[in-house]
Scaffold this motif. Sequence first.
Motif, PDB file in Angstrom:
ATOM      1  N   LEU A  33       0.857  -1.186   0.000  1.00 58.02           N
ATOM      2  CA  LEU A  33       0.000   0.000   0.000  1.00 58.02           C
ATOM      3  C   LEU A  33       0.892   1.236   0.000  1.00 58.02           C
ATOM      4  N   ASP A  34       0.821   1.998  -1.083  1.00 59.10           N
ATOM      5  CA  ASP A  34       1.676   3.176  -1.233  1.00 59.10           C
ATOM      6  C   ASP A  34       0.967   4.437  -0.750  1.00 59.10           C
ATOM      7  N   ILE A  35       1.756   5.447  -0.442  1.00 57.46           N
ATOM      8  CA  ILE A  35       1.215   6.748  -0.042  1.00 57.46           C
ATOM      9  C   ILE A  35       0.688   7.468  -1.278  1.00 57.46           C
ATOM     10  N   GLN A  36      -0.526   8.013  -1.191  1.00 52.36           N
ATOM     11  CA  GLN A  36      -1.158   8.670  -2.326  1.00 52.36           C
ATOM     12  C   GLN A  36      -0.890  10.171  -2.382  1.00 52.36           C
ATOM     13  N   HIS A  37      -0.604  10.805  -1.242  1.00 53.18           N
ATOM     14  CA  HIS A  37      -0.310  12.237  -1.181  1.00 53.18           C
ATOM     15  C   HIS A  37       1.004  12.449  -0.438  1.00 53.18           C
ATOM     16  N   PRO A  38       1.760  13.493  -0.809  1.00 56.50           N
ATOM     17  CA  PRO A  38       3.058  13.723  -0.163  1.00 56.50           C
ATOM     18  C   PRO A  38       2.925  14.031   1.322  1.00 56.50           C
ATOM     19  N   VAL A  39       3.940  13.588   2.071  1.00 58.30           N
ATOM     20  CA  VAL A  39       3.975  13.789   3.522  1.00 58.30           C
ATOM     21  C   VAL A  39       5.297  14.475   3.885  1.00 58.30           C
ATOM     22  N   PRO A  40       5.257  15.581   4.627  1.00 61.74           N
ATOM     23  CA  PRO A  40       6.505  16.224   5.061  1.00 61.74           C
ATOM     24  C   PRO A  40       7.354  15.265   5.892  1.00 61.74           C
ATOM     25  N   LYS A  41       8.659  15.340   5.728  1.00 65.01           N
ATOM     26  CA  LYS A  41       9.568  14.434   6.417  1.00 65.01           C
ATOM     27  C   LYS A  41       9.536  14.601   7.929  1.00 65.01           C
ATOM     28  N   SER A  42       9.001  15.730   8.394  1.00 64.37           N
ATOM     29  CA  SER A  42       8.950  15.964   9.834  1.00 64.37           C
ATOM     30  C   SER A  42       7.682  15.417  10.474  1.00 64.37           C
ATOM     31  N   LYS A 100      -2.308   8.205   8.105  1.00 63.25           N
ATOM     32  CA  LYS A 100      -2.560   9.542   8.644  1.00 63.25           C
ATOM     33  C   LYS A 100      -1.236  10.205   9.010  1.00 63.25           C
ATOM     34  N   ALA A 101      -1.056  11.429   8.528  1.00 59.46           N
ATOM     35  CA  ALA A 101       0.136  12.212   8.853  1.00 59.46           C
ATOM     36  C   ALA A 101      -0.230  13.239   9.909  1.00 59.46           C
ATOM     37  N   SER A 102       0.626  13.388  10.894  1.00 59.11           N
ATOM     38  CA  SER A 102       0.347  14.333  11.975  1.00 59.11           C
ATOM     39  C   SER A 102       1.505  15.304  12.139  1.00 59.11           C
ATOM     40  N   GLY A 103       1.218  16.588  11.863  1.00 58.47           N
ATOM     41  CA  GLY A 103       2.167  17.662  12.109  1.00 58.47           C
ATOM     42  C   GLY A 103       1.451  18.703  12.931  1.00 58.47           C
ATOM     43  N   ASP A 104       1.083  19.828  12.304  1.00 58.79           N
ATOM     44  CA  ASP A 104       0.238  20.806  12.980  1.00 58.79           C
ATOM     45  C   ASP A 104      -1.177  20.260  13.173  1.00 58.79           C
TER      46      ASP A 104
END
Length: 250
Positions: A33-42, A100-104
Amino acid sequence: MAMTLQLIFVLSTLFSITESSDVFRLIGSSVELDIQHPVPKSDELIWVFNRAKNVLKYYPEVKKTRLFSGYEGRVEFNEETYSLTLKNLQKTDSGLYEAKASGDEVRVVTEYILSVLDPVEAPVLTHQLSRDTCNITLTCRGHDLSVSSSCYKETCEEKEVTSPGGDALSLSVSGSTIVCNHSNPVSWKKDVLEMRELKQLCAAEGEGSVSPSAGVSVCLLKTVLYSIMLILMLSAVITVHVRERLTKSS
């Protein structure tokens, strides 16, 4: 400049629509399962199953992953692409997978709907000869599906039927072969019947039946033979009677 690029990225992710992709796999196989949208490295990343069960979480600052209970030995994670690989798939692995990506804030960057399926059963192709010469009914059966078609000599109707679960059953002609095909999104099996077999059935039926024209010809032949025999018998009687009268008169 850096703040501008970050703002553009945040806006693009906020207004992007993450659509779920359907994925089908055979039981016992693997899926990536690949990532569909870019995710910041942080940003931290977590893969979730059916919005309730955590699969894996990645901490980019320390480059470590946390694997949750139930997935030991069955999961691989790529720290560069953030892709998730599930191995030895079972029916219970079917469902929704989200990254799910979590930053701000927490954002859903990937959605997959995975369906793990069994291989299809081998279908069975049968034929039945009707009272009409060379008119043959074909029946293709597979699991709980069935489809029938009629053939006259070498011309057959092509039919197909599908089930709500994604199984498909079809009768088709490929060259000189009739194909009964049972398939689902991950496997297929078939049963075949050669056209020459239909020709043999048709020929056998033709030899076993007598056409009306042939019946009339036989009857007419018998009538002619009886008439000739009757004429010959009458001629013989008349000849004998004439000879007796000539003998008496002399």
